[in-house]
Design a protein around this motif. Structure first.
Motif, mmCIF file in Angstrom:
data_model
loop_
_atom_site.group_PDB
_atom_site.id
_atom_site.type_symbol
_atom_site.label_atom_id
_atom_site.label_comp_id
_atom_site.label_asym_id
_atom_site.label_seq_id
_atom_site.Cartn_x
_atom_site.Cartn_y
_atom_site.Cartn_z
ATOM 1 N N TYR A 27 0.687 -1.502 -0.004
ATOM 2 C CA TYR A 27 -0.397 -0.108 0.011
ATOM 3 C C TYR A 27 0.579 1.456 -0.126
ATOM 4 O O TYR A 27 0.637 2.388 0.185
ATOM 5 C CB TYR A 27 -0.791 -0.155 1.132
ATOM 6 N N ARG B 127 3.785 8.253 -0.888
ATOM 7 C CA ARG B 127 2.364 7.389 -1.130
ATOM 8 C C ARG B 127 1.655 7.148 0.018
ATOM 9 O O ARG B 127 2.750 5.901 -0.318
ATOM 10 C CB ARG B 127 1.783 7.577 -1.963
ATOM 11 N N LEU B 128 1.214 7.219 0.905
ATOM 12 C CA LEU B 128 0.832 6.432 2.214
ATOM 13 C C LEU B 128 -1.062 6.254 2.369
ATOM 14 O O LEU B 128 -0.231 7.755 3.168
ATOM 15 C CB LEU B 128 1.715 6.304 3.332
ATOM 16 N N ASP B 129 -2.155 6.674 2.342
ATOM 17 C CA ASP B 129 -2.956 6.670 2.516
ATOM 18 C C ASP B 129 -3.328 6.131 4.040
ATOM 19 O O ASP B 129 -3.197 5.276 4.425
ATOM 20 C CB ASP B 129 -3.895 6.445 1.734
ATOM 21 N N HIS C 58 -5.571 6.603 5.617
ATOM 22 C CA HIS C 58 -6.837 5.121 6.255
ATOM 23 C C HIS C 58 -7.083 4.340 4.898
ATOM 24 O O HIS C 58 -7.534 3.311 5.764
ATOM 25 C CB HIS C 58 -8.106 6.289 5.455
ATOM 26 N N GLU C 59 -5.639 3.703 4.724
ATOM 27 C CA GLU C 59 -5.297 2.294 4.272
ATOM 28 C C GLU C 59 -5.532 1.230 4.912
ATOM 29 O O GLU C 59 -5.119 1.125 5.797
ATOM 30 C CB GLU C 59 -4.669 2.118 3.713
ATOM 31 N N PRO C 60 -6.236 0.752 5.259
ATOM 32 C CA PRO C 60 -6.915 -0.601 6.027
ATOM 33 C C PRO C 60 -5.780 -1.296 7.294
ATOM 34 O O PRO C 60 -5.635 -1.787 8.253
ATOM 35 C CB PRO C 60 -8.004 -1.384 5.622
ATOM 36 N N ALA C 61 -4.886 -1.512 5.823
ATOM 37 C CA ALA C 61 -3.415 -2.987 6.532
ATOM 38 C C ALA C 61 -2.850 -1.353 7.394
ATOM 39 O O ALA C 61 -1.866 -2.059 8.148
ATOM 40 C CB ALA C 61 -2.671 -3.220 5.601
ATOM 41 N N PHE C 62 -2.708 -0.462 7.110
ATOM 42 C CA PHE C 62 -2.056 0.317 7.502
ATOM 43 C C PHE C 62 -2.143 0.509 9.025
ATOM 44 O O PHE C 62 -2.134 0.850 9.983
ATOM 45 C CB PHE C 62 -1.811 1.235 7.115
ATOM 46 N N ASP D 123 0.177 12.677 1.146
ATOM 47 C CA ASP D 123 -0.869 12.565 2.309
ATOM 48 C C ASP D 123 -1.191 13.768 3.076
ATOM 49 O O ASP D 123 -1.997 14.468 3.211
ATOM 50 C CB ASP D 123 -1.704 11.363 1.787
ATOM 51 N N ASP E 291 -9.853 3.927 12.714
ATOM 52 C CA ASP E 291 -9.928 4.464 11.682
ATOM 53 C C ASP E 291 -9.737 6.069 11.876
ATOM 54 O O ASP E 291 -9.934 7.399 11.615
ATOM 55 C CB ASP E 291 -9.742 4.470 10.107
#
Length: 422
Positions: A7, A18-20, A22-26, A48, A401
């Motif tokens: 991700y 670039r790293l959201d 809100h990315e579930p894995a993060f 972000d 989140d």
């Protein structure tokens, strides 16, 4: 570690990440991303968030103490937010934030912090131990004998909320309402709050401020030995605290007095249960209990990013020069697991000789409530596992989140029926 998490995208030439958030894995496990940053690029431009971030312990700790950086927005809070665009719908929220101790630098910061600091020094906080212990027992009694409980709602949240309300001289029954207002307000610190969150934060800030003003008026008529009476007396002086500063300071203390402790309590219970075996081994002596709490703070902290404004041009990493007015992100969650500083950083090792987490910050903005948070965590965790030594997860917990905060949505636990009875 050659390949980054799937991700995450990174341009080595520009150090742009670039790293959201809100990315579930993060959200569920940010530590693989932090490990990759520390191996490949300890200073990155996180697109972000639109700012440079530091992931190394030494860099984070140093910058916390560097006077070229600070919390106060250049030009002052109101001028700075006015320049960001239309914010009339956030007028009440901004009024509270403008006088917050957290958002100020000396000399205003020094004046306000001096006023409230004496209530949070260790010797004063230690006097609360019997009350906190009694409250922890009452909350566990309230689990009943069903053999199940939701520990965030039934334990981690009400304990610090009731303690800080009592310290402030407010009705302990108001604790959950204060938590609701606080939760609404802190959503403004998360990544890209939406219009609904902004309007709710403003409404809660207005209700919170009105609540404080009403109780401050009562304290003027009948002062007590509590923090709100202290702040009210200082406001009466006129040279020490204005009415707006009184409201902002009271709200900050109430918010900070429970928010992070709730997250840390839940994270700590999850961490300890994940170790397996008898959890009582972590709490055999006061020294062991204190060491366990410190390792919980390092291992899975409740706050993963804190920001600073740049006041003077500064090079924060080789080739990365920041200019006045820019911001920098300090990644506390990453710093606490820096392999250059901590042996086996991803291992839970209470009593480790290299314990020096930055979860409470450092420098002049070191968390004023750290002694209280430590006391509450030591009592809450020891009491919980003493009373319920067979405590276990009833369901796999999930993190909310809410980056840059880091805490569980809920914590469903199970224990032997009848265990709660004393």
């Amino acid at each position: 570690m050659d390949a980054p998490p799937a991700y995450l995208a990174f341009d080595a030439a520009t150090r742009r990440l670039r790293l959201d958030p809100h990315e579930p894995a993060f959200v569920q496990d940010p530590y693989p991303a932090y490990r990759w940053m520390q191996a490949k690029a300890r200073c990155v431009f996180w697109e972000d968030f639109g700012l440079w971030c530091l992931a190394g312990y030494d860099d984070v700790n140093r910058l916390f103490r560097d006077k070229r950086f600070g919390r106060e927005r250049p030009g002052g809070y109101r001028a700075a937010v006015a320049a960001t665009g239309e914010r009339r719908h956030l007028a009440d929220f901004d009024a509270v934030e403008a006088g917050s101790l957290l958002e100020l630098e000396p000399p205003a910061h020094t004046r306000l912090r001096t006023l409230v600091n004496r209530a949070f020094v260790s010797r004063q906080v230690e006097r609360l131990r019997p009350k906190v212990e009694a409250l922890a027992h009452r909350l566990i009694d309230g689990f009943g004998n069903s053999g199940r409980a939701e520990a965030i709602r039934d334990f981690a949240t009400p304990l610090p909320a009731a303690v800080i309300a009592e310290m402030m001289g407010l009705p302990t029954a108001s604790g959950l309402q204060l938590v609701a207002w606080s939760n609404d307000m802190v959503r403004m610190y998360m990544h890209k709050p939406g219009p609904a969150e902004e309007h709710q934060a403003n409404a809660s800030a207005r209700a919170f401020a009105d609540f404080i003003r009403r109780h401050a008026a009562e304290k003027r008529k009948s002062p007590g030995d509590d923090l709100l009476s202290l702040l009210t007396a200082a406001a009466e002086d006129g040279q020490k605290l204005t009415e707006d500063e009184l409201v902002s300071s009271a709200i900050l203390l109430l918010n900070a007095g429970h928010e992070a402790t709730v997250h840390q309590t839940g994270n700590a219970v999850r961490t300890i249960l994940a170790q397996g075996g008898d959890p009582g081994r972590f709490f055999e002596t006061p020294e062991a209990t204190a060491a366990t709490v410190e390792e919980c703070l390092r291992f899975d902290a409740p706050l993963h990013m804190f920001t600073r404004y740049v006041y003077q041009e500064a090079e924060i990493a080789e080739g990365v020069v920041l200019r006045p007015g820019e911001q920098v992100g300090l990644l506390l969650g990453a710093a606490n697991r820096d392999p250059l500083v901590f042996a086996e950083p991803d291992a839970f090792r209470p009593g480790r000789p290299d314990q020096k987490n930055v979860s409470f910050g450092a420098g002049i903005h070191f968390c004023i409530g750290a002694p209280l948070a430590r006391l509450e965590l030591q009592i809450a965790l020891k009491t919980l596992f003493d009373r319920l030594p067979d405590l276990r997860l009833a369901e796999t917990p999930a993190y909310s989140d809410i980056y840059h905060f880091h805490g569980l949505r809920r914590l469903d636990v199970a224990f032997g029926p009848g265990s709660v009875t004393r």
